[in-house]
Scaffold this motif. Structure first.
Motif, PDB file in Angstrom:
ATOM      1  N   GLY A  23      30.683 -15.782  52.513  1.00 39.77           N
ATOM      2  CA  GLY A  23      29.295 -16.002  52.127  1.00 39.77           C
ATOM      3  C   GLY A  23      28.330 -15.582  53.220  1.00 39.77           C
ATOM      4  O   GLY A  23      27.295 -14.958  52.955  1.00 39.77           O
ATOM      5  N   VAL A  24      28.666 -15.898  54.460  1.00 43.36           N
ATOM      6  CA  VAL A  24      27.827 -15.505  55.594  1.00 43.36           C
ATOM      7  C   VAL A  24      27.862 -13.993  55.770  1.00 43.36           C
ATOM      8  O   VAL A  24      26.832 -13.349  56.016  1.00 43.36           O
ATOM      9  CB  VAL A  24      28.300 -16.208  56.884  1.00 43.36           C
ATOM     10  CG1 VAL A  24      27.457 -15.772  58.077  1.00 43.36           C
ATOM     11  CG2 VAL A  24      28.240 -17.722  56.722  1.00 43.36           C
ATOM     12  N   PHE A  25      29.060 -13.426  55.635  1.00 41.89           N
ATOM     13  CA  PHE A  25      29.190 -11.970  55.742  1.00 41.89           C
ATOM     14  C   PHE A  25      28.316 -11.267  54.706  1.00 41.89           C
ATOM     15  O   PHE A  25      27.623 -10.293  55.015  1.00 41.89           O
ATOM     16  CB  PHE A  25      30.653 -11.561  55.548  1.00 41.89           C
ATOM     17  CG  PHE A  25      30.851 -10.074  55.425  1.00 41.89           C
ATOM     18  CD1 PHE A  25      30.957  -9.280  56.555  1.00 41.89           C
ATOM     19  CD2 PHE A  25      30.916  -9.461  54.171  1.00 41.89           C
ATOM     20  CE1 PHE A  25      31.121  -7.901  56.449  1.00 41.89           C
ATOM     21  CE2 PHE A  25      31.077  -8.093  54.054  1.00 41.89           C
ATOM     22  CZ  PHE A  25      31.186  -7.314  55.200  1.00 41.89           C
ATOM     23  N   THR A  26      28.337 -11.772  53.476  1.00 39.16           N
ATOM     24  CA  THR A  26      27.560 -11.157  52.402  1.00 39.16           C
ATOM     25  C   THR A  26      26.069 -11.184  52.701  1.00 39.16           C
ATOM     26  O   THR A  26      25.359 -10.193  52.502  1.00 39.16           O
ATOM     27  CB  THR A  26      27.835 -11.874  51.067  1.00 39.16           C
ATOM     28  OG1 THR A  26      29.227 -11.786  50.761  1.00 39.16           O
ATOM     29  CG2 THR A  26      27.044 -11.243  49.936  1.00 39.16           C
ATOM     30  N   LEU A  27      25.589 -12.320  53.184  1.00 36.88           N
ATOM     31  CA  LEU A  27      24.168 -12.436  53.505  1.00 36.88           C
ATOM     32  C   LEU A  27      23.754 -11.424  54.570  1.00 36.88           C
ATOM     33  O   LEU A  27      22.699 -10.791  54.472  1.00 36.88           O
ATOM     34  CB  LEU A  27      23.855 -13.854  53.980  1.00 36.88           C
ATOM     35  CG  LEU A  27      23.866 -14.956  52.913  1.00 36.88           C
ATOM     36  CD1 LEU A  27      23.717 -16.319  53.567  1.00 36.88           C
ATOM     37  CD2 LEU A  27      22.748 -14.730  51.903  1.00 36.88           C
ATOM     38  N   LEU A  64      14.950  -7.015  44.307  1.00 39.68           N
ATOM     39  CA  LEU A  64      15.886  -7.668  43.388  1.00 39.68           C
ATOM     40  C   LEU A  64      17.334  -7.430  43.806  1.00 39.68           C
ATOM     41  O   LEU A  64      18.191  -8.311  43.650  1.00 39.68           O
ATOM     42  CB  LEU A  64      15.658  -7.154  41.964  1.00 39.68           C
ATOM     43  CG  LEU A  64      14.352  -7.606  41.298  1.00 39.68           C
ATOM     44  CD1 LEU A  64      14.100  -6.819  40.021  1.00 39.68           C
ATOM     45  CD2 LEU A  64      14.392  -9.102  41.000  1.00 39.68           C
ATOM     46  N   ALA A  65      17.612  -6.251  44.351  1.00 37.90           N
ATOM     47  CA  ALA A  65      18.969  -5.968  44.829  1.00 37.90           C
ATOM     48  C   ALA A  65      19.316  -6.845  46.029  1.00 37.90           C
ATOM     49  O   ALA A  65      20.455  -7.316  46.161  1.00 37.90           O
ATOM     50  CB  ALA A  65      19.098  -4.492  45.196  1.00 37.90           C
ATOM     51  N   ILE A  66      18.337  -7.069  46.899  1.00 36.65           N
ATOM     52  CA  ILE A  66      18.553  -7.963  48.040  1.00 36.65           C
ATOM     53  C   ILE A  66      18.858  -9.372  47.552  1.00 36.65           C
ATOM     54  O   ILE A  66      19.773 -10.043  48.055  1.00 36.65           O
ATOM     55  CB  ILE A  66      17.318  -7.957  48.965  1.00 36.65           C
ATOM     56  CG1 ILE A  66      17.188  -6.600  49.667  1.00 36.65           C
ATOM     57  CG2 ILE A  66      17.411  -9.079  50.002  1.00 36.65           C
ATOM     58  CD1 ILE A  66      15.882  -6.415  50.406  1.00 36.65           C
ATOM     59  N   ALA A  67      18.102  -9.819  46.556  1.00 35.66           N
ATOM     60  CA  ALA A  67      18.360 -11.142  45.976  1.00 35.66           C
ATOM     61  C   ALA A  67      19.754 -11.197  45.355  1.00 35.66           C
ATOM     62  O   ALA A  67      20.468 -12.199  45.490  1.00 35.66           O
ATOM     63  CB  ALA A  67      17.303 -11.457  44.926  1.00 35.66           C
ATOM     64  N   THR A  68      20.152 -10.117  44.706  1.00 40.68           N
ATOM     65  CA  THR A  68      21.486 -10.059  44.094  1.00 40.68           C
ATOM     66  C   THR A  68      22.575 -10.199  45.144  1.00 40.68           C
ATOM     67  O   THR A  68      23.524 -10.977  44.984  1.00 40.68           O
ATOM     68  CB  THR A  68      21.668  -8.727  43.344  1.00 40.68           C
ATOM     69  OG1 THR A  68      20.682  -8.618  42.320  1.00 40.68           O
ATOM     70  CG2 THR A  68      23.051  -8.644  42.723  1.00 40.68           C
ATOM     71  N   GLY A  69      22.439  -9.431  46.225  1.00 37.18           N
ATOM     72  CA  GLY A  69      23.438  -9.506  47.288  1.00 37.18           C
ATOM     73  C   GLY A  69      23.508 -10.879  47.917  1.00 37.18           C
ATOM     74  O   GLY A  69      24.595 -11.409  48.182  1.00 37.18           O
ATOM     75  N   ALA A  70      22.343 -11.479  48.146  1.00 37.22           N
ATOM     76  CA  ALA A  70      22.311 -12.801  48.771  1.00 37.22           C
ATOM     77  C   ALA A  70      22.918 -13.869  47.870  1.00 37.22           C
ATOM     78  O   ALA A  70      23.555 -14.814  48.349  1.00 37.22           O
ATOM     79  CB  ALA A  70      20.873 -13.168  49.125  1.00 37.22           C
ATOM     80  N   LEU A  71      22.748 -13.726  46.564  1.00 35.91           N
ATOM     81  CA  LEU A  71      23.228 -14.742  45.623  1.00 35.91           C
ATOM     82  C   LEU A  71      24.732 -14.683  45.387  1.00 35.91           C
ATOM     83  O   LEU A  71      25.286 -15.561  44.720  1.00 35.91           O
ATOM     84  CB  LEU A  71      22.495 -14.594  44.286  1.00 35.91           C
ATOM     85  CG  LEU A  71      21.037 -15.064  44.292  1.00 35.91           C
ATOM     86  CD1 LEU A  71      20.316 -14.590  43.036  1.00 35.91           C
ATOM     87  CD2 LEU A  71      20.960 -16.580  44.414  1.00 35.91           C
TER      88      LEU A  71
END
Length: 255
Positions: A18-22, A53-60
């Protein structure tokens, strides 16, 4: 390509997924910057909306799991975080450099020829040479580091046997090549920015498929994955609407 893959693997093995993804999602900040500086790409509000929106997608997708996640005793946040950050930077720079190769070498080479025009074969040309170079560097690095013994031990200890291990590795290699055909194909057809957007908005789709088909590590379809799917669709829709609008405007000018 080799450096990006190495840093990405290091990040996943050093910090929770999860941290890596963020952290890895920051590539969507770097790609527009590099695209502007290297590729001279112009942006409008629809591209900005798509990126947001893509940034939000990646973070989620932070709730997704990864089989190689470290235990608490194995975590190294400092090294893993830097690895994830630089992996994102390398990926962004790689996409922009690929577009630069298309724009300044392949397209110009074909334009100067009266018998040859740019085609999708150029995508395979780029992938073959870059993959060959990455393979040589990776194998050399593996031998220098002495990690071939680790691979042999991993294969011998694989629960389903050596044959299944080899098939898994071959399947993974083929899957990555298909992935890169799509990534480079989007750079060839549109731009490095769209390629990066699509690569990120597919993350929640993959995580949902994993839940459906494999029930991986008891991963569940939660609210984060649901919202991520929505933002992924909206992100792609915003960028494609921008392309549609550009094509429509060009048709009006042509007529």
């Amino acid at each position: 390509m080799t450096v990006q893959a190495r840093l990405s693997a290091m990040g996943k093995l050093e910090i929770p997924f999860g941290v890596f993804t963020l952290i890895y999602t920051t590539q969507l900040f770097f790609t527009p910057i590099f695209a502007r500086l290297v590729n001279k790409i112009k942006f409008n509000r629809w591209v900005v909306i798509s990126l947001a929106l893509a940034i939000a997608t990646g973070a989620l997708t932070l709730s997704s799991a990864f089989g190689g996640e470290p235990d608490e005793a194995e975590e190294n946040y400092a090294r893993g975080s830097w690895a994830a950050l630089f992996a994102g930077v390398c990926f962004s720079l790689l996409l922009c450099n690929i577009q630069n190769v298309f724009d300044n070498y392949i397209f110009k080479r074909t334009e100067s020829s009266t018998t040859r025009k740019p085609s999708f074969a150029s995508v395979f040309e780029v992938i073959i040479f870059s993959s060959l170079a990455a393979t040589i560097i990776s194998v050399a690095g593996l031998l220098i580091a002495g990690e071939q013994d680790d691979l042999k031990r991993e294969m011998n200890e694989f629960s389903k046997g050596k044959g299944a291990y080899v098939m898994a590795m071959v399947g993974q290699a083929v899957s990555w090549q298909v992935y890169w055909v799509g990534i480079v194909g989007l750079v060839f057809s549109v731009s490095s920015v769209l390629s990066n957007v699509i690569s990120v908005v597919t993350w929640p789709i993959v995580s949902v498929l994993v839940v459906i088909f494999f029930n991986f590590m008891d991963d569940e379809f939660d609210v984060f994955k649901g919202v991520a799917l929505i933002t992924a669709v909206l992100s792609a829709a915003a960028y494609f609407f921008r392309l549609h609008k550009e094509n429509r405007d060009n048709d009006v000018i042509a007529n």
